[in-house]
Each structure stands twice: as structure tokens, then as C-alpha cells.
Design an enzyme around this catalytic site. Structure first.
Site, PDB file in Angstrom:
ATOM      1  N   HIS A 174      -7.570  -5.406  -0.374  1.00  0.00           N
ATOM      2  CA  HIS A 174      -6.375  -4.573  -0.486  1.00  0.00           C
ATOM      3  C   HIS A 174      -5.139  -5.286   0.060  1.00  0.00           C
ATOM      4  O   HIS A 174      -4.046  -4.742  -0.012  1.00  0.00           O
ATOM      5  CB  HIS A 174      -6.631  -3.263   0.282  1.00  0.00           C
ATOM      6  CG  HIS A 174      -5.556  -2.252   0.129  1.00  0.00           C
ATOM      7  ND1 HIS A 174      -5.122  -1.794  -1.101  1.00  0.00           N
ATOM      8  CD2 HIS A 174      -4.811  -1.586   1.051  1.00  0.00           C
ATOM      9  CE1 HIS A 174      -4.168  -0.897  -0.917  1.00  0.00           C
ATOM     10  NE2 HIS A 174      -3.959  -0.763   0.375  1.00  0.00           N
TER      11      HIS A 174
ATOM     12  N   SER B 299       0.835  -1.197   0.000  1.00  0.00           N
ATOM     13  CA  SER B 299       0.000   0.000   0.000  1.00  0.00           C
ATOM     14  C   SER B 299       0.878   1.259   0.000  1.00  0.00           C
ATOM     15  O   SER B 299       1.761   1.375  -0.843  1.00  0.00           O
ATOM     16  CB  SER B 299      -0.938  -0.063   1.214  1.00  0.00           C
ATOM     17  OG  SER B 299      -1.923   0.916   1.102  1.00  0.00           O
TER      18      SER B 299
ATOM     19  N   ASP C  81      -9.816  -4.401  -5.708  1.00  0.00           N
ATOM     20  CA  ASP C  81      -9.201  -3.678  -4.578  1.00  0.00           C
ATOM     21  C   ASP C  81      -9.907  -2.340  -4.425  1.00  0.00           C
ATOM     22  O   ASP C  81      -9.848  -1.483  -5.304  1.00  0.00           O
ATOM     23  CB  ASP C  81      -7.705  -3.482  -4.870  1.00  0.00           C
ATOM     24  CG  ASP C  81      -6.969  -2.835  -3.696  1.00  0.00           C
ATOM     25  OD1 ASP C  81      -7.639  -2.251  -2.814  1.00  0.00           O
ATOM     26  OD2 ASP C  81      -5.726  -2.910  -3.672  1.00  0.00           O
TER      27      ASP C  81
END
Lengths: 443, 267
Positions: free
Chosen positions: B245, B95, B217
């Protein structure tokens, strides 16, 4: 139904109760699921909704057909809820297999929001493989409103604290500014003070001098003054006095008095003449202008004789008599009676007196701060002229420096009793003045 | 300062290849990698750490100004690499950490020899000609959700959350602990993460780079993955058959295999 402390009823009545109870307990699991007071839903591991109960559909305003197999759990959430789900809820569920009591907001059909508390568990198959996620949803509207109020109060408290801290910082800045201002004022007052009394007396050949100056005013501006300066022809003039009042107003009068006397003495050093000039100036400046102010002052002229002695001529305008400490141990006042306060009347007579200072003799001029110092708790016990004369008798003979040091100790001993400004000026003829070059005495 | 203690650094695995540094994103801590670590550690040395303000890091080292920029987090990475004396390490960032890795590689090129970007997004907020998926208001909504979940969290809870073995009666409180941090620090990390825009930094990447994305996602949609892939010259894009995610949790085997294939290709 539960009866405590009672005999059971007749058999037929008991049978009827049991039947009603059984009917209630036969509430179907299906109905309980659909109508439970909380929302139920089951999703596949990817979040696709496989099952959802009527309660939750009702809360969200959705039809079963548009949800099952078509929406994911995150589709039910607000964007903030979705972000929180992806960054916190889902990882926790994956890692722990269960998550409890997470606050998430759901979107309702009417574009409204439903605050909820969500718990989920992962259902696993016999081989431990994760099969689906079971989730319960509680309506947390009331609780959230309460929490929102708590948060609001906390923010208010934080703001109040921040405001208090800012106010504290402002107060500290103001304090620093005040300290800076005070420092500047002290420096300005110190400079002004220099104009009222000389920072040091000039060295006069054959003469010893000593001074002491005390201001009762917290701003350091005194109403007492003195000076010693040459007036030509080997002669020196000196004066010491006391203006009415204290503080800044007294200081302006002091300043005028000092420079008037210096200028007058250069024009005519005769003591009575200098005081007459001062009287005219002060009367014109203050009393005649409707603001009566005055001072008391002793003005003197020193003239050195060939034999090393010094002739002294003083004139006084309402000031206490000077004191002489002789080399032989005698001490006496030098009376100057009848002189008027300077500046009160347009014309004023001033009394003149003369004496001669021999080597070892010391002349002391002082203001009434000394003689009017309290020696007791009330103004009934003042130090007074007689005590001063007695004190001088104890000290005589004394050098100017020795005398002023002794008087300084005396004054400090008065403590709070020393209420007024006090000035001391001592002049003495050096007792053993070398008449030859000291180097010539060396063997 | 003890950097290894500060960032709660864990070292495991063995192998003579490059060290694999696993960096968590916003929300949780190094536990995020627990399902992929065994497969990686079998053949490579693995370093895990928590950013200051997360997990088991030293909260006393928190500096709001430093961590209000992704560069502050990149500095953590560089300092950890320097402390371990890593050279040509492979930085795997999840991320927002994918972008932290880009910044760290730029700052200490000798330390980082390759990048794996897991579900990356260089910019979460929509911009003209760019769709990040969120508006600034959405981010504020996240902060509100954060706040409502931290209600009742207090500094007194910190020792509990950081793992207090002496007080097992508090174990119940630890249920949701992997993703619990000081709320003030979490708020700063959230703002820094979701309001950052690192799109211009992508073109400066010169090391071999693997971009891993998921088919579904909600935070980093596929068009963002495509954007990152296109912006980094020579990068490889792999789309994992995973939802959510966090593919390292939802599809750990596939994630580990993709990373291992990339690592093997570097040798």
C-alpha cells in the site's frame, strides 16, 4: 552437564558424557529451523513466501506446497491484521529495516485465529540492496488472553468511571434543581409571610411607630403577629400577639387570627368585643373541632384628643402587659390581669385597661420571646419582666424607633438564647410636632 | 495558534515551480515520504507535515469532534497552505490523504492547483455495486489489532514517542515510533479513515489529477484505482510496478519519477 564442587569422575565415564553431549550438539541447523519453538518464514520483498518452517505450518494447518511461492505474508493474516500490517508494520519495516514484537492475528485452516507476536528484519545483499524479509512468529495465545483480560478490566474501569461521572452530573443537576426549588419556596414563603405581618406600617398622623419581627423557624413562618390599621372616625386599631406552636401550622392560625381581628374591629372596634369575636372564631374552628389551639393577644384602640394627646384602650387575652415609657423618664407596665388565652373556652372574659399617651410617651407591645429569652446556658436564667422594666427605665424617655433599635441590639446579644419568635410594636406620640407650616418659620 | 508548530511543518528543496505538499495517510507520519523527498526536493520546494494526532504534531490541539470527519483533516491542510501562503500548490496525498486533498482543494481552490492521489480509496467498505474490499466488521478487527498493539502505551509515553533527546536511555522505546500515536487519537483516525465514504466528492475535482496505484495493494485494490480514475474527469492513472500500500517506500524511485513527470507536465 555441569558439576560444581565435585571431583571429575573416572576418565572413561567422562568420555561417555562428552560423547552424549556431542551427539546433542550435532542437532542439525535444518532440524532446529523446522522444529523450533517459534515460527520462521522468509519472504521476498513483495511479501511472497519463499520459506516457512514446520512449526508455523503446523500452527496454521497449512501444507508447504500451498504456501511457498503461492501465498504472501499478508495472506496469513486476519483482515484486521492485514490492515495493520499495511498501515503500520510494512512502512516501519521499510523505514527501519526491522520491526519487533508487533501483535498480529493469523488465520488458521480451521477458520480459527492464532494471536501472534511478529518480528521481522530485512536481509540485504553486499551492495545494500534489500533481498528478503526474515520473520519470526511467536504464539501469543496465553499472553493475548491475559491482555484481553487487562483490556476488559480497563474497559470496565472506564465504564465505571463514566458511570460515576454521569452520576456526578445527575447529582449536580439535582442540586441545581433543589436550589431552584428552594429559591421558589423562599419566594412563596416570603409572600405568605406578608400575609401574616404587614410589610410596613401605615403612617398615622401625629404618631410614630416602629416594629421588629424575628422568626425562630427556618422556613420564616412565625407564630407572632401584629398590625395597625384605621377603623374610621380618626381612630386606629392595633394588635400584637402570639399563637401556640411554630412553623407552618402556627402560620395558618396566625393568618386566621389577623384577618378575624381586622374584620371584627371594622364591625366593632371596642377591644374586648374584638377579642370576644376572635375567641368565638378560634374556638369554633379549632378547639370545638377537636384540635385545641389558642393565642395570646393585646388589642388596642387609639383615639386622638384635641390637645395632641392620644387616648389608649387595650384589652388582653392572656398576653404579657404592655409597657409605657413616659416622656419624663418614668416607665411602667399597663396591667391587664385576668384575661384568658383566646380560643380555649367558648366564652372568655377579657380585661380592659386605659391610659393616655402624651407627646414623648411611648407604648411598647411585645411577645414573650423577649421576656423568655435565655440569658444563660439553661432555661433557669430568663430575661424576665423585671429586667425588661429596668431596661426600659434606662432607655426612657425614648422614641419608638430608638426603643426598638435598643431592644434589637439587646435581642441580638442573646444569640442562641432567643429561642422563640419575637415581635415588638412601639407606638408613640411625637414629642415636637410642628403645628405650623415649616416654611413660615424661615427668615 | 502556531499552525506550523501544530502540524510539525517541514520545508525543504528549491525551485520556481509549484510547492509540493506531501501528506501522510493513516498509520504513520511524514517520515513515510523520506525515500522520495530527495528526488523531489532537487527540483521543487517540498512541504511536509503531520496531521494533528499523528507524528510530531501538537497533541494538545486534538479535538475529537473535528477529527472525526475527513473535513477536519482537510481543514489542517487548508490552514497549513494558508500559513505558508501557498498558491496553486500540488497536493500529494497518500491513502486516505488523497481524499483529504480532494476536500481541501474544494474548500480552498486558490491554494491547491493539482492533486496526486497515491493508493487512494474513496470508500473502504463494500457497498451495493461497489467493492471497497472490506466490511464494517473488518474495520472493527483493525481497531482491536490497534488496541492490542497499543497496550501499555500511555500518556506518559507521549514525550518519548514525540522524540525526547534528553533521555537517550529511552531510545529503545523509539524503535516503532514513526507509527506510534496516542491510541485514542489513532482509533478516531482509523474509524474516520475506514468508515468514510467520499465517492460523491470525486466528481467535483476540477484540477489536474494523477492517480498512482500499485499492482498489488491489499488496502486499495486496482479496481478501486480504476473507480477513482473514472470518477475524476480528465485524471491520469499510473500503475506502479510495486506491491503493498506504500509505493513511496516499496518503489520510491518509480514513485518519485511518476510524480516528477506529472509536475513537469503542469508547467
Amino acid at each position: 552437564m555441569c558439576r560444581v564442587g565435585e571431583e571429575p569422575g573416572p576418565p572413561d565415564e567422562r568420555a561417555a558424557t562428552d560423547a552424549a553431549f556431542t551427539a546433542l550438539l550435532e542437532d542439525s541447523a535444518e532440524d532446529l529451523y523446522e522444529q523450533a519453538p517459534c515460527g520462521y518464514l522468509s519472504t521476498l520483498m513483495d511479501g511472497t513466501i519463499a520459506k516457512i518452517n514446520d512449526t508455523l505450518l503446523g500452527w496454521l494447518g497449512l501444507e508447504r506446497a500451498e504456501v511457498v511461492g503461492r501465498m504472501r505474508f499478508t495472506d496469513l493474516l486476519t483482515v484486521g491484521g492485514k490492515l495493520y500490517h499495511e498501515t503500520h508494520f510494512a512502512p516501519l519495516l521499510r523505514m527501519q529495516g526491522e520491526v519487533h514484537g508487533i501483535a498480529l492475528e493469523m488465520r488458521t485452516a480451521g477458520r480459527g485465529r492464532l494471536p501472534t507476536l511478529v518480528s521481522s528484519t530485512v536481509k540485504r545483499g553486499g551492495d545494500g540492496e534489500a533481498l528478503l524479509i526474515r520473520t519470526t512468529v511467536f504464539d501469543a495465545s496465553d499472553r493475548r488472553a491475559y491482555e484481553a483480560e487487562l483490556l476488559r478490566r480497563r474497559r470496565e474501569a472506564e465504564q465505571a468511571r463514566a458511570e460515576a461521572e454521569r452520576a456526578h452530573a445527575r447529582a449536580e443537576a439535582a442540586l441545581r434543581q433543589a436550589e431552584t426549588d428552594r429559591q421558589r419556596l423562599t419566594e412563596a414563603l416570603s409572600a405568605l409571610q406578608q400575609s401574616l405581618v404587614p410589610s410596613s406600617l401605615p403612617a398615622v398622623p401625629g404618631l410614630e411607630t416602629a416594629v421588629y419581627y424575628h422568626t425562630a423557624s427556618p422556613d420564616l413562618l412565625g407564630g407572632d403577629f401584629y398590625d395597625l390599621f384605621p377603623v374610621g372616625g380618626g381612630r386606629w386599631a392595633f394588635f400584637l400577639g402570639d399563637v401556640c406552636g411554630k412553623g407552618p401550622e402556627a402560620a395558618s392560625l396566625t393568618s386566621l387570627t389577623r384577618y378575624t381581628l381586622r374584620a371584627a374591629a371594622l364591625h366593632d372596634p371596642e377591644p374586648a368585643a374584638a377579642l370576644r369575636t376572635l375567641n368565638a372564631v378560634l374556638h369554633e374552628h379549632y378547639t370545638a373541632a377537636g384540635d385545641p389551639r389558642y393565642c395570646t393577644v393585646v388589642f388596642g384602640l387609639l383615639e386622638q384628643a384635641e390637645d395632641g394627646r392620644v387616648g389608649v384602650k387595650v384589652a388582653s387575652g392572656g398576653h404579657p402587659p404592655s409597657l409605657i415609657l413616659r416622656a419624663d423618664g418614668d416607665s411602667e407596665f399597663l396591667p391587664t390581669p385576668g384575661g384568658l388565652l383566646v380560643g380555649v373556652l367558648p366564652e372568655a372574659p377579657f380585661t380592659t385597661a386605659t391610659t393616655v399617651l402624651a407627646p414623648g410617651d411611648t407604648l411598647l407591645l411585645y411577645t414573650d420571646g423577649l421576656t423568655e429569652a435565655r440569658t444563660g446556658p439553661t432555661r433557669e436564667g430568663l430575661f424576665g419582666d423585671e429586667a425588661l422594666l429596668a431596661f426600659a427605665a434606662d432607655q426612657a424617655p425614648a422614641t419608638p424607633r430608638g426603643l426598638v433599635e435598643a431592644l434589637t441590639v439587646l435581642l441580638k446579644g442573646f444569640g442562641d438564647g432567643l429561642e422563640d419568635d419575637t415581635a415588638l410594636l412601639a407606638l408613640g406620640v411625637s414629642a415636637a410636632r410642628p403645628t405650623t407650616d415649616p416654611a413660615a418659620d424661615a427668615p | 495558534m502556531d499552525i506550523l508548530r501544530r502540524n510539525n511543518v517541514t520545508l525543504l528543496g528549491s525551485g520556481d515551480g509549484p510547492v509540493v505538499v506531501l501528506a501522510h495517510g493513516f498509520g504513520c507520519d511524514q517520515n513515510m515520504w523520506r525515500l522520495v523527498v530527495p528526488a523531489l526536493a532537487e527540483r521543487y520546494r517540498v512541504a511536509l507535515f503531520d496531521y494533528v494526532g499523528s507524528g510530531g504534531s501538537d497533541l494538545a490541539a486534538w479535538d475529537e469532534q473535528r477529527y472525526s470527519s475527513l473535513h477536519g483533516y482537510a481543514q489542517d491542510v487548508v490552514e497549513v497552505c494558508r500559513e505558508l501562503d501557498l498558491r496553486e500548490a500540488v497536493f500529494v496525498g497518500h491513502s486516505v490523504s488523497a481524499m483529504v486533498g480532494v476536500l481541501a482543494a474544494g474548500a480552498a481552490p486558490e491554494r491547491i492547483g493539482a492533486l496526486v492521489m497515491v493508493a487512494p480509496s474513496p470508500c473502504y467498505v463494500d457497498d451495493e455495486g461497489y467493492r471497497g474490499g472490506f466490511s464494517a466488521e473488518d474495520i472493527e478487527e483493525l481497531l482491536a489489532t490497534l488496541e492490542s498493539n497499543y497496550l501499555g502505551w500511555s500518556a506518559a509515553m507521549a514525550p518519548v514517542i514525540m522524540g525526547n533527546a534528553d533521555r537517550p536511555e529511552l531510545g529503545r522505546e523509539l524503535t516503532n515510533s514513526f507509527c506510534a500515536t496516542d491510541p485514542d487519537m489513532a482509533r478516531v483516525f482509523a474509524r474516520t479513515t475506514f468508515l468514510s465514504d467520499s465517492r460523491d466528492d470525486l466528481k467535483g475535482v476540477t484540477v489536474p489529477t494523477l492517480v498512482l496505484e500499485c499492482t498489488q495493494d491489499a488496502i486499495a485494490p486496482r479496481e478501486v484505482g480504476a473507480y477513482v480514475h473514472a470518477a475524476i474527469p480528465g485524471s491520469r492513472l499510473v500503475t506502479l510496478d510495486a506491491t503493498g500500500h506504500c509505493p513511496q517506500l516499496s518503489a520510491p524511485e518509480a514513485t518519485a519519477q511518476a510524480v516528477l513527470a506529472f509536475l513537469d507536465g503542469l508547467r
